[in-house]
Design a protein around this motif. Structure first.
Motif, short mmCIF file in Angstrom:
data_model
loop_
_atom_site.label_atom_id
_atom_site.label_comp_id
_atom_site.label_asym_id
_atom_site.label_seq_id
_atom_site.Cartn_x
_atom_site.Cartn_y
_atom_site.Cartn_z
N SER A 3 1.09 -0.96 0.29
CA SER A 3 0.34 -0.24 -0.31
C SER A 3 0.64 1.57 -0.19
O SER A 3 0.00 2.35 0.01
N GLU A 4 1.66 0.86 0.74
CA GLU A 4 2.77 2.52 1.10
C GLU A 4 2.99 2.33 -1.01
O GLU A 4 3.80 4.01 -1.13
N GLU A 5 3.59 1.61 -1.69
CA GLU A 5 4.11 2.01 -2.87
C GLU A 5 3.14 2.43 -4.51
O GLU A 5 3.56 2.32 -5.41
N ALA A 6 1.86 1.96 -4.11
CA ALA A 6 0.88 1.98 -4.58
C ALA A 6 0.90 3.48 -4.72
O ALA A 6 0.54 4.40 -4.40
N PRO A 7 0.36 4.56 -6.06
CA PRO A 7 -0.18 5.00 -6.82
C PRO A 7 -1.51 5.60 -6.18
O PRO A 7 -1.56 5.20 -6.13
N SER A 8 -0.78 6.75 -5.90
CA SER A 8 -1.89 7.41 -5.09
C SER A 8 -3.27 8.15 -6.26
O SER A 8 -2.59 8.21 -7.77
N GLY A 73 -9.90 11.98 -17.18
CA GLY A 73 -10.03 11.74 -15.96
C GLY A 73 -8.40 11.97 -14.97
O GLY A 73 -9.60 11.38 -13.89
N GLN A 74 -7.83 12.57 -14.60
CA GLN A 74 -6.79 12.40 -14.21
C GLN A 74 -5.83 13.83 -13.54
O GLN A 74 -5.40 14.22 -13.51
N LEU A 75 -6.84 14.70 -13.71
CA LEU A 75 -6.25 15.99 -13.98
C LEU A 75 -6.30 16.56 -12.38
O LEU A 75 -5.04 16.59 -11.76
N ALA A 76 -7.47 15.72 -11.16
CA ALA A 76 -6.98 15.94 -9.70
C ALA A 76 -6.12 15.55 -9.61
O ALA A 76 -5.93 16.13 -8.40
N VAL A 77 -5.39 14.10 -10.13
CA VAL A 77 -4.24 14.07 -9.50
C VAL A 77 -3.36 13.94 -10.28
O VAL A 77 -2.32 13.18 -9.54
N ALA A 78 -3.21 13.99 -11.40
CA ALA A 78 -1.21 14.28 -11.94
C ALA A 78 -0.75 15.34 -11.37
O ALA A 78 0.85 14.93 -11.57
N PHE A 79 -1.10 16.14 -10.33
CA PHE A 79 0.01 16.74 -9.46
C PHE A 79 0.11 16.30 -7.76
O PHE A 79 0.50 17.02 -7.09
N THR A 80 -0.37 15.58 -7.74
CA THR A 80 -0.01 14.35 -6.38
C THR A 80 0.60 13.45 -6.58
O THR A 80 0.51 12.28 -7.89
N GLU A 196 4.93 6.29 -9.47
CA GLU A 196 4.06 6.85 -10.04
C GLU A 196 3.21 6.61 -10.54
O GLU A 196 3.75 6.00 -12.21
N ARG A 197 2.51 7.95 -11.18
CA ARG A 197 1.55 7.48 -12.14
C ARG A 197 1.98 8.23 -13.58
O ARG A 197 2.51 9.23 -13.52
N THR A 198 1.96 7.51 -14.78
CA THR A 198 2.64 8.16 -16.03
C THR A 198 1.87 9.47 -16.32
O THR A 198 3.08 10.19 -16.50
N SER A 199 0.83 10.06 -15.77
CA SER A 199 0.37 11.32 -15.98
C SER A 199 1.30 12.30 -15.15
O SER A 199 1.50 13.26 -15.46
N THR A 200 0.99 11.47 -13.91
CA THR A 200 2.08 12.88 -13.10
C THR A 200 3.57 12.76 -13.49
O THR A 200 4.19 13.79 -13.21
N ILE A 201 4.49 11.45 -14.20
CA ILE A 201 5.46 12.16 -14.44
C ILE A 201 5.75 13.03 -15.32
O ILE A 201 6.55 13.58 -15.54
N VAL A 202 5.08 13.34 -16.40
CA VAL A 202 4.94 14.11 -17.53
C VAL A 202 4.69 15.44 -17.28
O VAL A 202 5.17 16.64 -17.62
N VAL A 203 3.54 15.51 -15.81
CA VAL A 203 2.78 16.67 -15.84
C VAL A 203 4.42 17.36 -15.25
O VAL A 203 4.25 18.87 -15.63
N TRP A 204 4.20 16.64 -13.90
CA TRP A 204 5.72 17.17 -13.06
C TRP A 204 6.99 17.73 -13.39
O TRP A 204 7.51 19.26 -13.61
N PHE A 205 7.39 16.91 -14.93
CA PHE A 205 8.69 17.36 -15.59
C PHE A 205 8.64 18.23 -16.35
O PHE A 205 8.77 19.25 -16.37
N ALA A 206 7.03 19.20 -16.91
CA ALA A 206 7.13 20.17 -17.48
C ALA A 206 6.93 21.02 -17.21
O ALA A 206 7.34 22.25 -16.73
N ALA A 207 5.87 21.13 -15.52
CA ALA A 207 5.96 21.93 -13.65
C ALA A 207 6.83 22.25 -14.02
O ALA A 207 8.07 23.52 -14.19
#
Length: 322
Positions: A3-8, A73-80, A196-207
């Motif tokens: 559970s500690e390793e699961a993507p948020s 449908g991942q915008l809410a969690v992409a930055f988490t 980490e989920r794919t969307s999080t990696i991509v968005v955080w990199f760009a930001a």
């Protein structure tokens, strides 16, 4: 996975449907669009500092990526994230690769720089063995050695040719250094994909990359005229659209099926280099590129045989289009 390793966040909505032809078509289209992006960087011909170019690529590139993430449908969690410093490290390594790559484009013919960048997947194999302790057997080590022989052939006119250009030598070394940092970026992404989920990696990199690039503004940014401003925006938008097409391509086929079509980039760069910049690749570049491409395809083939499909991290990075 614990559970500690699961993507948020909520489960990722799967849109995959096996369709190799569509996947290959999207991959080839992304290669063409990324070629257009780097051609625009080269058109600016060093008129703007690298930090300003990186900001344009990252900030405006984030717009289509956020649209895609919202559609999924991942915008809410992409930055988490639970690993912000991992993303910062990824941005530092990837941003450094981008800076060196843009510097190389200003000094080298487009086909030459692209051919050198193809060494990144081979360097990744070596770094994965050293840093991630992945088991790399003799076949893939042989392919890496052969591939580096091809890189030496490509570099030879710039580092020891009869007509030695200091600018071309700098460009060749920057292109190879960029390939090393692209490989390091791939390694950091492999670590991030464990949680980490794919969307999080991509968005955080760009930001994060946009933020770091913006911090260079006091050190010589140039106010672009209208034409150059349009080009700067297009550099980012094309990069973002290319990233979307690349991501979507891996939804429809295995990475081992899609990845070899990355090398169609060489076709597009030769065409664009000839038509736009009057650049014709030398015999050494063509021969070396063929050797490197052959070695890269062999590595992909061996990974497929060994069941080492890298589809998750391939969706989040673009080795020669950071």
């Amino acid at each position: 996975m614990s559970s500690e390793e699961a993507p948020s966040g909520p489960p990722v909505r799967e849109l995959n449907a096996y369709n190799p032809r569509l996947g290959i078509g999207l991959k080839v289209a992304s290669a063409l669009i990324f070629t257009g992006m780097v051609a625009m960087v080269k058109v600016l011909d060093g008129r703007y500092p690298v930090g300003e170019l990186i900001f344009a690529r990252s900030f405006f590139g984030m717009i289509p990526v956020l649209v895609m993430v919202a559609w999924q449908g991942q915008l809410a969690v992409a930055f988490t994230t639970r690993r912000p410093w991992g993303h910062v490290s990824r941005a530092i390594v990837g941003g450094s690769a981008m800076a060196m790559w843009f510097g190389a484009l200003a000094r080298l013919p487009l086909p030459d720089a692209t051919a050198i960048s193809f060494s990144a997947p081979l360097i990744t194999v070596a770094l994965a063995a050293i840093i991630l302790r992945e088991k790399v057997r003799a076949y893939r080590w042989s392919a890496v050695i052969v591939g580096f022989f091809g890189i030496l052939i490509i570099l030879s006119p710039h580092l020891g040719g009869a007509v030695l250009s200091e600018e071309a030598s700098e460009g060749a070394m920057l292109a190879f250094a960029a390939a090393v940092f692209m490989a390091l970026a791939m390694i950091t992404v492999r670590r991030l994909t464990s949680t980490e989920r794919t969307s999080t990696i991509v968005v955080w990199f760009a930001a994060v990359t946009s933020l770091f690039a913006l911090m260079t503004a006091p050190f010589g940014w140039v106010m672009p005229d209208t034409g150059d401003a349009v080009i700067l925006v297009l550099i980012g938008l094309l990069g973002g659209v290319g990233q979307i097409l690349l991501t979507q391509s891996y939804r429809y086929a295995d990475a081992s099926t899609i990845a070899p079509f990355e090398y169609t980039t060489m076709i597009w760069t030769v065409i664009v280099g000839w038509l736009v910049f009057s650049e014709i690749p030398t015999g050494e570049v063509v021969l070396g590129a063929l050797i490197v491409i052959g070695a890269g395809v062999f590595v992909i083939y061996r990974e497929r045989q060994l069941g080492l499909d890298r589809s998750k991290e391939r969706r989040t990075v673009t080795p020669s289009k950071v």
